[in-house]
Design a protein around this motif. Sequence first.
Motif, PDB file in Angstrom:
ATOM      1  N   UNK A   1       0.804  -1.211   0.000  1.00 58.00           N
ATOM      2  CA  UNK A   1       0.000   0.000   0.000  1.00 58.00           C
ATOM      3  C   UNK A   1       0.845   1.274   0.000  1.00 58.00           C
ATOM      4  N   UNK A   2       1.871   1.338   0.879  1.00 57.63           N
ATOM      5  CA  UNK A   2       2.572   2.619   0.964  1.00 57.63           C
ATOM      6  C   UNK A   2       3.937   2.583   1.589  1.00 57.63           C
ATOM      7  N   UNK A   3       4.575   3.753   1.554  1.00 56.06           N
ATOM      8  CA  UNK A   3       5.905   3.983   2.102  1.00 56.06           C
ATOM      9  C   UNK A   3       5.899   5.299   2.873  1.00 56.06           C
ATOM     10  N   UNK A   4       6.880   5.456   3.747  1.00 59.79           N
ATOM     11  CA  UNK A   4       7.041   6.699   4.495  1.00 59.79           C
ATOM     12  C   UNK A   4       8.216   7.485   3.921  1.00 59.79           C
ATOM     13  N   UNK A   5       8.047   8.796   3.762  1.00 61.32           N
ATOM     14  CA  UNK A   5       9.170   9.577   3.285  1.00 61.32           C
ATOM     15  C   UNK A   5       8.839  11.034   3.042  1.00 61.32           C
ATOM     16  N   UNK A   6       9.874  11.878   2.922  1.00 56.62           N
ATOM     17  CA  UNK A   6       9.701  13.292   2.592  1.00 56.62           C
ATOM     18  C   UNK A   6       9.528  13.496   1.091  1.00 56.62           C
ATOM     19  N   UNK A   7       9.516  14.750   0.659  1.00 55.33           N
ATOM     20  CA  UNK A   7       9.367  15.062  -0.757  1.00 55.33           C
ATOM     21  C   UNK A   7      10.508  14.467  -1.568  1.00 55.33           C
ATOM     22  N   UNK A   8      11.746  14.525  -1.019  1.00 56.19           N
ATOM     23  CA  UNK A   8      12.870  13.977  -1.794  1.00 56.19           C
ATOM     24  C   UNK A   8      12.680  12.477  -2.039  1.00 56.19           C
ATOM     25  N   UNK A   9      12.018  11.792  -1.124  1.00 54.48           N
ATOM     26  CA  UNK A   9      11.773  10.365  -1.297  1.00 54.48           C
ATOM     27  C   UNK A   9      10.842  10.127  -2.490  1.00 54.48           C
ATOM     28  N   UNK A  10       9.851  10.991  -2.626  1.00 55.41           N
ATOM     29  CA  UNK A  10       8.934  10.888  -3.759  1.00 55.41           C
ATOM     30  C   UNK A  10       9.683  11.106  -5.069  1.00 55.41           C
ATOM     31  N   UNK A  11      10.448  12.191  -5.127  1.00 56.46           N
ATOM     32  CA  UNK A  11      11.119  12.584  -6.368  1.00 56.46           C
ATOM     33  C   UNK A  11      12.216  11.606  -6.794  1.00 56.46           C
ATOM     34  N   UNK A  12      13.073  11.248  -5.841  1.00 54.29           N
ATOM     35  CA  UNK A  12      14.322  10.583  -6.208  1.00 54.29           C
ATOM     36  C   UNK A  12      14.367   9.081  -5.906  1.00 54.29           C
ATOM     37  N   UNK A  13      13.422   8.597  -5.112  1.00 54.14           N
ATOM     38  CA  UNK A  13      13.389   7.168  -4.820  1.00 54.14           C
ATOM     39  C   UNK A  13      12.144   6.540  -5.446  1.00 54.14           C
ATOM     40  N   UNK A  14      10.990   6.942  -4.974  1.00 54.57           N
ATOM     41  CA  UNK A  14       9.754   6.289  -5.396  1.00 54.57           C
ATOM     42  C   UNK A  14       9.514   6.446  -6.900  1.00 54.57           C
ATOM     43  N   UNK A  15       9.653   7.658  -7.404  1.00 52.87           N
ATOM     44  CA  UNK A  15       9.427   7.867  -8.832  1.00 52.87           C
ATOM     45  C   UNK A  15      10.447   7.105  -9.669  1.00 52.87           C
ATOM     46  N   UNK A  16      11.693   7.091  -9.208  1.00 52.83           N
ATOM     47  CA  UNK A  16      12.748   6.423  -9.965  1.00 52.83           C
ATOM     48  C   UNK A  16      12.553   4.917 -10.034  1.00 52.83           C
ATOM     49  N   UNK A  17      11.941   4.341  -8.992  1.00 52.85           N
ATOM     50  CA  UNK A  17      11.770   2.891  -8.930  1.00 52.85           C
ATOM     51  C   UNK A  17      10.315   2.454  -9.129  1.00 52.85           C
ATOM     52  N   UNK A  18       9.499   3.328  -9.691  1.00 48.99           N
ATOM     53  CA  UNK A  18       8.091   3.005  -9.887  1.00 48.99           C
ATOM     54  C   UNK A  18       7.866   2.067 -11.068  1.00 48.99           C
ATOM     55  N   UNK A  19       8.882   1.897 -11.891  1.00 49.33           N
ATOM     56  CA  UNK A  19       8.757   0.993 -13.030  1.00 49.33           C
ATOM     57  C   UNK A  19       8.145   1.617 -14.255  1.00 49.33           C
ATOM     58  N   UNK A  20       8.050   2.940 -14.299  1.00 51.82           N
ATOM     59  CA  UNK A  20       7.477   3.598 -15.465  1.00 51.82           C
ATOM     60  C   UNK A  20       7.850   5.058 -15.545  1.00 51.82           C
ATOM     61  N   UNK A  21       7.438   5.672 -16.642  1.00 52.31           N
ATOM     62  CA  UNK A  21       7.681   7.091 -16.854  1.00 52.31           C
ATOM     63  C   UNK A  21       6.410   7.842 -17.197  1.00 52.31           C
ATOM     64  N   UNK A  22       5.301   7.122 -17.250  1.00 53.05           N
ATOM     65  CA  UNK A  22       4.012   7.749 -17.494  1.00 53.05           C
ATOM     66  C   UNK A  22       2.923   6.855 -16.911  1.00 53.05           C
ATOM     67  N   UNK A  23       1.739   7.416 -16.662  1.00 47.70           N
ATOM     68  CA  UNK A  23       0.647   6.610 -16.088  1.00 47.70           C
ATOM     69  C   UNK A  23       0.368   5.361 -16.919  1.00 47.70           C
ATOM     70  N   UNK A  24       0.165   4.274 -16.211  1.00 49.27           N
ATOM     71  CA  UNK A  24      -0.072   2.997 -16.881  1.00 49.27           C
ATOM     72  C   UNK A  24       1.159   2.122 -16.925  1.00 49.27           C
ATOM     73  N   UNK A  25       2.313   2.723 -16.652  1.00 42.54           N
ATOM     74  CA  UNK A  25       3.565   1.969 -16.599  1.00 42.54           C
ATOM     75  C   UNK A  25       3.962   1.771 -15.140  1.00 42.54           C
TER      76      UNK A  25
END
Length: 491
Positions: free
Chosen positions: A300-324
């Motif tokens: 369901x989720x992770x804990x983190x600041x804004x930098x976690x969203x930008x540089x960790x979660x987004x980078x490891x989300x497995x995509x670059x646009x919705x649906x990926x």
Amino acid sequence: MKRVIHLIVAILLCLSLVSCSSVQNTPIPSPTPEVAQENQGTEVEPIDENTGQGEEQEKIIRIFCYNDEVKQIIEKFMELHPDFGYDIKIITEYAFGCIDRSVIVNNLMNGAYDMEPPDMFSIEVDYIYPYTHGSNYRFAAPYEELGIDVDTLVKEAGIPRYMVEAGTNRDGKLVALGYQNYAGAFIYRRSIAKKVWGTDDPDVIGNIIGPGWDKFLKAAADLKAKGYGICSGIEDIWMPFERNSEQGWIKDGDIVIDPKREAFLDYARILVENGYTNNTASWSDEWYSDMRGEGKKQIFGFFGPVWFVHYILESYSGGEKPGEGTYGDWAVCDPPEGFFWAGPMILANKNTKHKEAVGEIIRWITLDTSESGLQYLWATGAFGEKRDLPAAAAVAGKLECRTVFMGGQDLFEAYLSASEHARGMGLSEHDDYISHEFIQEAMAYANGQKSRNEAIEDFKKNAADRYAWFSGLLKKESTGTGQNDGSRAGD
């Protein structure tokens, strides 16, 4: 981006961050024999023997920037203030070869290198305690001594409470502030929220998972009933527990466990016993897989600041646009308990000869809310492709940061809400190494490898050994060369 990610990972693992490179416009100190051996074949700039002498020395401000980000900020100040009147010399960790950053800072301030100590320096907030209440307390100058109207500007800028608390010394004087807001929140999958509770609204979800950890466990049970895990592993919840403790790890020379930290043992055990997570270790391949939705069960989720969203979660989300992968399937809500995590703090040397000039730089970095101040530049993306949350709520509150990755949610609004719950009183001079020992024992207990008493006793023994080593190191430093006067303070 990957370089930033690797930097963050190294800090949060409490490992030595090392870099071997050359640095421009920086006098290079004479390396130790060990460093010299590591850097054979690397050109170094010889030290100017006249540095620090005469009239020219009075127009030089030396600044230690522990990473490229802080270095770029100082360079931006120089660019925007051509009539500043001082020559700024930037010192970075690259000038010292492969050495632990904390060793660099301590040696710099102790005068152990063949160079003048810096007039300004930066420290990770997770390691700020020695410079506010601990062994390096004497190095940090109160902001008010730099000509900064602290009370007025902090209030006008809307600096979050946790940051002021973390940067205030034992005399009640503010000695450090950051330029970014690193308060933490809970970052969750929208699609899972809708399937379990019928909504992905951040206000609703925030009231489902908190406030308080009992509500978090109730939410975990709801998620399990639908086949989901609430978080990837027990380490994910550690930072909120630690940052809400009131007592450091050491009291009168003994190892003590704050009740908040001890409660982490019980909640970690419940998460594992009930199968509420995938029982991964943070920063592992399995942990990253959960960000992509590829783990044993969807998380369901992770804990983190804004930098976690930008540089960790987004980078490891497995995509670059919705649906990926999970790209675009995320939202942020208030956590069960407020916390903050990683990020730079800016300090001035107590003995700097240029207090007003240093104060001007620090004021521009941390408290200037005009459109030419760093806070506005930071929030509007002047330093890269990501727009980061500034420390000044007065700036962030006037701007929006909506991203496709977060489903159009305004990150600034969400994290300003989360920052209201964070406190900065739970720091300890010994967090970096003692907390690691505690987490290891907590994992052993949570996984049924040790009893609760065994885990606590083993922790205290291991932590005491580490503390004895650390205390011996401090004693050795206090009798060495340089400016160290031997004064020490505990937690």
